[in-house]
Design a protein around this motif. Structure first.
Motif, PDB file in Angstrom:
ATOM      1  N   PRO B 108       6.642  -8.035   3.920  1.00 34.05           N
ATOM      2  CA  PRO B 108       7.624  -7.548   4.884  1.00 34.05           C
ATOM      3  C   PRO B 108       8.043  -6.101   4.619  1.00 34.05           C
ATOM      4  O   PRO B 108       8.023  -5.643   3.476  1.00 34.05           O
ATOM      5  CB  PRO B 108       8.820  -8.491   4.706  1.00 34.05           C
ATOM      6  N   GLY B 109       8.393  -5.409   5.690  1.00 34.64           N
ATOM      7  CA  GLY B 109       8.939  -4.060   5.554  1.00 34.64           C
ATOM      8  C   GLY B 109       7.885  -2.987   5.390  1.00 34.64           C
ATOM      9  O   GLY B 109       8.215  -1.819   5.202  1.00 34.64           O
ATOM     10  N   CYS B 164       1.924  -4.474  -7.410  1.00 30.74           N
ATOM     11  CA  CYS B 164       1.461  -5.275  -6.264  1.00 30.74           C
ATOM     12  C   CYS B 164       2.350  -5.064  -5.050  1.00 30.74           C
ATOM     13  O   CYS B 164       1.926  -5.277  -3.914  1.00 30.74           O
ATOM     14  CB  CYS B 164       1.409  -6.748  -6.629  1.00 30.74           C
ATOM     15  N   GLY B 165       3.617  -4.686  -5.290  1.00 32.04           N
ATOM     16  CA  GLY B 165       4.531  -4.420  -4.172  1.00 32.04           C
ATOM     17  C   GLY B 165       5.377  -5.619  -3.758  1.00 32.04           C
ATOM     18  O   GLY B 165       6.196  -5.509  -2.844  1.00 32.04           O
ATOM     19  N   CYS B 166       5.191  -6.771  -4.411  1.00 32.68           N
ATOM     20  CA  CYS B 166       5.964  -7.966  -4.024  1.00 32.68           C
ATOM     21  C   CYS B 166       7.462  -7.689  -4.101  1.00 32.68           C
ATOM     22  O   CYS B 166       8.235  -8.103  -3.241  1.00 32.68           O
ATOM     23  CB  CYS B 166       5.628  -9.152  -4.934  1.00 32.68           C
ATOM     24  N   CYS B 167       7.883  -6.988  -5.168  1.00 28.73           N
ATOM     25  CA  CYS B 167       9.320  -6.781  -5.386  1.00 28.73           C
ATOM     26  C   CYS B 167       9.916  -5.853  -4.342  1.00 28.73           C
ATOM     27  O   CYS B 167      10.918  -6.187  -3.697  1.00 28.73           O
ATOM     28  CB  CYS B 167       9.576  -6.254  -6.793  1.00 28.73           C
ATOM     29  N   SER B 168       9.302  -4.693  -4.155  1.00 36.05           N
ATOM     30  CA  SER B 168       9.865  -3.729  -3.201  1.00 36.05           C
ATOM     31  C   SER B 168       9.866  -4.307  -1.789  1.00 36.05           C
ATOM     32  O   SER B 168      10.803  -4.081  -1.017  1.00 36.05           O
ATOM     33  CB  SER B 168       9.093  -2.409  -3.244  1.00 36.05           C
ATOM     34  N   TYR B 174      15.165  -1.541   0.223  1.00 42.36           N
ATOM     35  CA  TYR B 174      13.912  -0.819   0.450  1.00 42.36           C
ATOM     36  C   TYR B 174      13.502  -0.919   1.927  1.00 42.36           C
ATOM     37  O   TYR B 174      12.965   0.023   2.486  1.00 42.36           O
ATOM     38  CB  TYR B 174      12.819  -1.367  -0.472  1.00 42.36           C
ATOM     39  N   TRP B 175      13.773  -2.054   2.543  1.00 41.04           N
ATOM     40  CA  TRP B 175      13.459  -2.168   3.975  1.00 41.04           C
ATOM     41  C   TRP B 175      14.277  -1.148   4.769  1.00 41.04           C
ATOM     42  O   TRP B 175      13.763  -0.509   5.670  1.00 41.04           O
ATOM     43  CB  TRP B 175      13.815  -3.561   4.519  1.00 41.04           C
ATOM     44  N   TRP B 176      15.580  -1.031   4.438  1.00 38.75           N
ATOM     45  CA  TRP B 176      16.454  -0.161   5.253  1.00 38.75           C
ATOM     46  C   TRP B 176      16.180   1.313   4.962  1.00 38.75           C
ATOM     47  O   TRP B 176      16.269   2.143   5.857  1.00 38.75           O
ATOM     48  CB  TRP B 176      17.926  -0.436   4.993  1.00 38.75           C
ATOM     49  N   GLY B 183      12.980   1.938  -4.597  1.00 39.68           N
ATOM     50  CA  GLY B 183      12.498   0.551  -4.624  1.00 39.68           C
ATOM     51  C   GLY B 183      12.352   0.058  -6.051  1.00 39.68           C
ATOM     52  O   GLY B 183      12.185   0.847  -6.995  1.00 39.68           O
ATOM     53  N   PRO B 184      12.413  -1.278  -6.224  1.00 42.86           N
ATOM     54  CA  PRO B 184      12.409  -1.845  -7.575  1.00 42.86           C
ATOM     55  C   PRO B 184      11.155  -1.534  -8.390  1.00 42.86           C
ATOM     56  O   PRO B 184      11.246  -1.305  -9.596  1.00 42.86           O
ATOM     57  CB  PRO B 184      12.551  -3.358  -7.343  1.00 42.86           C
ATOM     58  N   ALA B 185       9.988  -1.467  -7.751  1.00 39.97           N
ATOM     59  CA  ALA B 185       8.758  -1.219  -8.515  1.00 39.97           C
ATOM     60  C   ALA B 185       8.792   0.166  -9.142  1.00 39.97           C
ATOM     61  O   ALA B 185       8.523   0.341 -10.343  1.00 39.97           O
ATOM     62  CB  ALA B 185       7.532  -1.378  -7.615  1.00 39.97           C
ATOM     63  N   ALA B 186       9.137   1.174  -8.340  1.00 40.65           N
ATOM     64  CA  ALA B 186       9.178   2.550  -8.857  1.00 40.65           C
ATOM     65  C   ALA B 186      10.287   2.690  -9.902  1.00 40.65           C
ATOM     66  O   ALA B 186      10.125   3.415 -10.895  1.00 40.65           O
ATOM     67  CB  ALA B 186       9.387   3.527  -7.704  1.00 40.65           C
TER      68      ALA B 186
END
Lengths: 107, 250
Positions: B108-109, B164-168, B174-176, B183-186
């Motif tokens: 998503p997002g 993998c991007g699952c968290c972000s 991160y969506w908004w 985002g959490p990954a970075a």
């Protein structure tokens, strides 16, 4: 306001307000009278007055950071965000002045 | 009575008599007016099969189905997708853990390129913004640069991210604000270099993160930690960065 200072203000004001709320509820439960005179007497003690002024300040700061967070999250057009932040700041400032005027009148 | 019970309590998850239904997001922005869910059924499945195995079988039936995959072992992070409403890696998700029908959507997002394939350019751009490389103030030594076991221990839980991007993609902040909130990954990667004893750019890194958006859009809802397929805790990493920032001023 930097990210860290806003975050810190939000947490410190929340802690103060949590403590003040408990104190205020206990004080109200123990109050013998709710008259204007009793309220005025209570505020005559400097410690009580300072505690209440600080609570008002903490509430305004907490509301500012929280409201600002909501606007930063969801309002993306820059112009609209600036207008809404200005309205929020004006509203909180107005509320603060109003609160101060009431308190000064009672004191 | 039974209609009051959620489906997951009525029967165990996984394939039933080897059969499982799949509802998969299909969309080609170049030819489709709108996305749709396409239904598939597969037989001869085992609860121990991975979702990626099922997807590969489905692609034998329908070769137009688009998804990324590479290692198939939960190491490369290519096959991240939204599985029954939760982000995860298809290659390490057992069918036996999934309720039927399995609803699969792209992360998503993130903009959809085709079907389950999303455009991760912005995600990678945010990763680049934290300058994810060691920045020592002296030239690198000829030999390896040793760390004490304690110094190395501080990197545990930070170096294992596979991006993998699952968290972000599970993070509403991160969506908004995908362009401004890292985002959490970075941010987990930022923590990884802030905590590294060999890196001397800590002050600059902390300074760079101290604005209203890059880190402080995180509201600690912990979706990131909940979905991380590697069991990492980006929320905790973000908290470590905040504590380091606080330590600079207090």
């Amino acid at each position: 306001m930097s990210g860290l200072s806003a975050w810190l203000i939000q947490r410190l004001s929340a802690l103060y307000l949590a403590g003040f709320t408990v104190y205020a509820l206990v004080r109200l439960a123990m109050a013998e009278s709710f008259s204007h005179a009793a309220w005025s007497d209570w505020l005559a003690a400097p410690l009580n007055a300072v505690t209440l002024w600080l609570a008002a300040l903490a509430l305004l700061l907490h509301a500012w950071v929280g409201g600002r967070d909501v606007l930063l999250d969801y309002v993306h057009p820059l112009g609209l965000r600036v207008v809404m932040l200005t309205i929020l700041a004006g509203w909180l400032l107005g509320s603060g002045i109003w609160f101060g005027a009431i308190l000064l009148e009672v004191m | 009575m039974s209609e009051w019970l959620p489906v997951r309590f009525m029967r165990p998850p996984g394939p039933r008599d080897g059969r499982m239904r799949f509802s998969i997001y299909r969309y080609d922005p170049e030819s489709d007016e709108a996305p749709r869910q396409q239904e598939y059924v597969l037989d001869d499945l085992s609860p121990d099969d991975m979702l990626l195995d099922a997807l590969l079988s489905l692609r034998e039936i329908d070769e137009t189905l688009g998804f990324r995959r590479s290692c198939g072992e939960g190491v490369c992070g290519s096959d991240a997708m939204n599985i029954n409403g939760r982000n995860g890696l298809a290659c390490i998700t057992r069918l036996g853990t999934l309720t039927d029908p399995v609803e699969i959507r792209p992360l998503p997002g993130m903009p959809v390129i085709r079907d389950l394939i999303v455009d991760m350019d912005n995600f990678h751009h945010q990763y680049q913004r934290v300058e994810p490389w060691l920045q020592p103030d002296a030239p690198p030594p000829d030999r390896e640069q040793a760390q004490t076991p304690e110094e190395r221990e501080r990197l545990d839980g930070l170096t294992e991210c596979i991006l993998c991007g699952c968290c972000s993609a599970a993070c509403p902040s991160y969506w908004w604000n995908p362009e401004r909130f890292l985002g959490p990954a970075a941010l987990l990667q930022a923590a990884r270099f802030i905590e590294d004893s060999r890196d001397t750019a800590t002050e600059a890194r902390l300074e760079q993160l101290d604005d209203a958006y890059k880190l402080f859009r995180c509201h600690t809802i912990m979706n990131c930690s909940d979905v991380c397929p590697k069991g990492l805790n980006p929320t905790e990493a973000i908290g470590r960065i905040r504590r380091r920032m606080l330590g600079r001023h207090v």
